[in-house]
Design a protein around this motif. Structure first.
Motif, PDB file in Angstrom:
ATOM      1  N   GLN A 137      -2.718 -12.657   1.541  1.00 47.68           N
ATOM      2  CA  GLN A 137      -1.964 -11.597   0.358  1.00 47.68           C
ATOM      3  C   GLN A 137      -2.697 -11.475   0.167  1.00 47.68           C
ATOM      4  OE1 GLN A 137       0.962 -13.930  -1.127  1.00 47.68           O
ATOM      5  NE2 GLN A 137       1.148 -15.128   0.630  1.00 47.68           N
ATOM      6  N   GLU A 138      -3.927 -10.767   0.675  1.00 47.83           N
ATOM      7  CA  GLU A 138      -4.281  -9.652  -0.574  1.00 47.83           C
ATOM      8  C   GLU A 138      -3.536  -8.038   0.326  1.00 47.83           C
ATOM      9  OE1 GLU A 138      -6.275  -6.710  -2.350  1.00 47.83           O
ATOM     10  OE2 GLU A 138      -6.258  -8.456  -3.344  1.00 47.83           O
ATOM     11  N   GLY A 183       0.300  -3.942   0.860  1.00 47.95           N
ATOM     12  CA  GLY A 183       1.263  -2.684   1.175  1.00 47.95           C
ATOM     13  C   GLY A 183       1.925  -2.569   0.216  1.00 47.95           C
ATOM     14  N   GLU A 184       2.646  -3.396  -0.343  1.00 44.29           N
ATOM     15  CA  GLU A 184       3.388  -3.180  -1.440  1.00 44.29           C
ATOM     16  C   GLU A 184       3.208  -2.105  -2.537  1.00 44.29           C
ATOM     17  OE1 GLU A 184       3.592  -7.290  -2.678  1.00 44.29           O
ATOM     18  OE2 GLU A 184       5.071  -8.233  -2.342  1.00 44.29           O
ATOM     19  N   ALA A 210       3.921   3.210  -3.907  1.00 45.77           N
ATOM     20  CA  ALA A 210       3.408   4.461  -4.775  1.00 45.77           C
ATOM     21  C   ALA A 210       4.057   5.560  -3.235  1.00 45.77           C
ATOM     22  CB  ALA A 210       2.334   4.751  -4.474  1.00 45.77           C
ATOM     23  N   ARG A 211       4.139   5.233  -2.651  1.00 50.02           N
ATOM     24  CA  ARG A 211       5.077   6.005  -0.772  1.00 50.02           C
ATOM     25  C   ARG A 211       6.646   6.573  -2.057  1.00 50.02           C
ATOM     26  NH1 ARG A 211       3.155   4.177   4.258  1.00 50.02           N
ATOM     27  NH2 ARG A 211       0.920   5.219   4.485  1.00 50.02           N
ATOM     28  N   GLY A 212       7.197   5.057  -2.203  1.00 49.66           N
ATOM     29  CA  GLY A 212       8.390   5.922  -2.950  1.00 49.66           C
ATOM     30  C   GLY A 212       8.810   6.379  -4.012  1.00 49.66           C
TER      31      GLY A 212
END
Length: 106
Positions: free
Chosen positions: A87-88, A93-94, A99-101
């Protein structure tokens, strides 16, 4: 300092050094499926040590394919997805993806 990759894997099995068992994949001569399976079996026999199975799996992925490690551990990915570590990692990753998006203006 001890360089684990220089320690013979048999030391973990011959002497009562269960704390070395999770590191078997990175010990000298421990980078094979049968030795990792043996370490897992010993860890699972001791209730105090079976929590170290995850550490063994982590190091095993350095020397074996992830799919083989999952097979050796007999892990169900559905169960793993519920683990706090998973979960962490998923949250991180999300966050990175968002942030990249945003950085790309998407």
């Amino acid at each position: 300092m001890i360089n684990l990759w220089e320690v013979d894997v048999n030391v973990a099995f011959q002497q009562p050094l269960p704390s070395l068992l999770p590191f078997v994949p990175i010990l000298k001569g421990g980078d094979n499926e049968s030795t990792i399976r043996e370490a897992l079996q010993v860890l699972r026999q001791d209730e105090d040590l079976n929590q170290l199975e995850t550490v063994l799996a982590f190091f095993a992925t350095f020397v074996l394919e992830s799919a083989l490690v999952q097979d050796i551990m007999r892990w169900d990915m559905g169960v793993l997805r519920e683990s706090p570590w998973y979960q962490e990692i998923l949250r991180e990753g999300e966050t990175r993806g968002e942030a990249r998006g945003e950085a790309r203006g998407e």
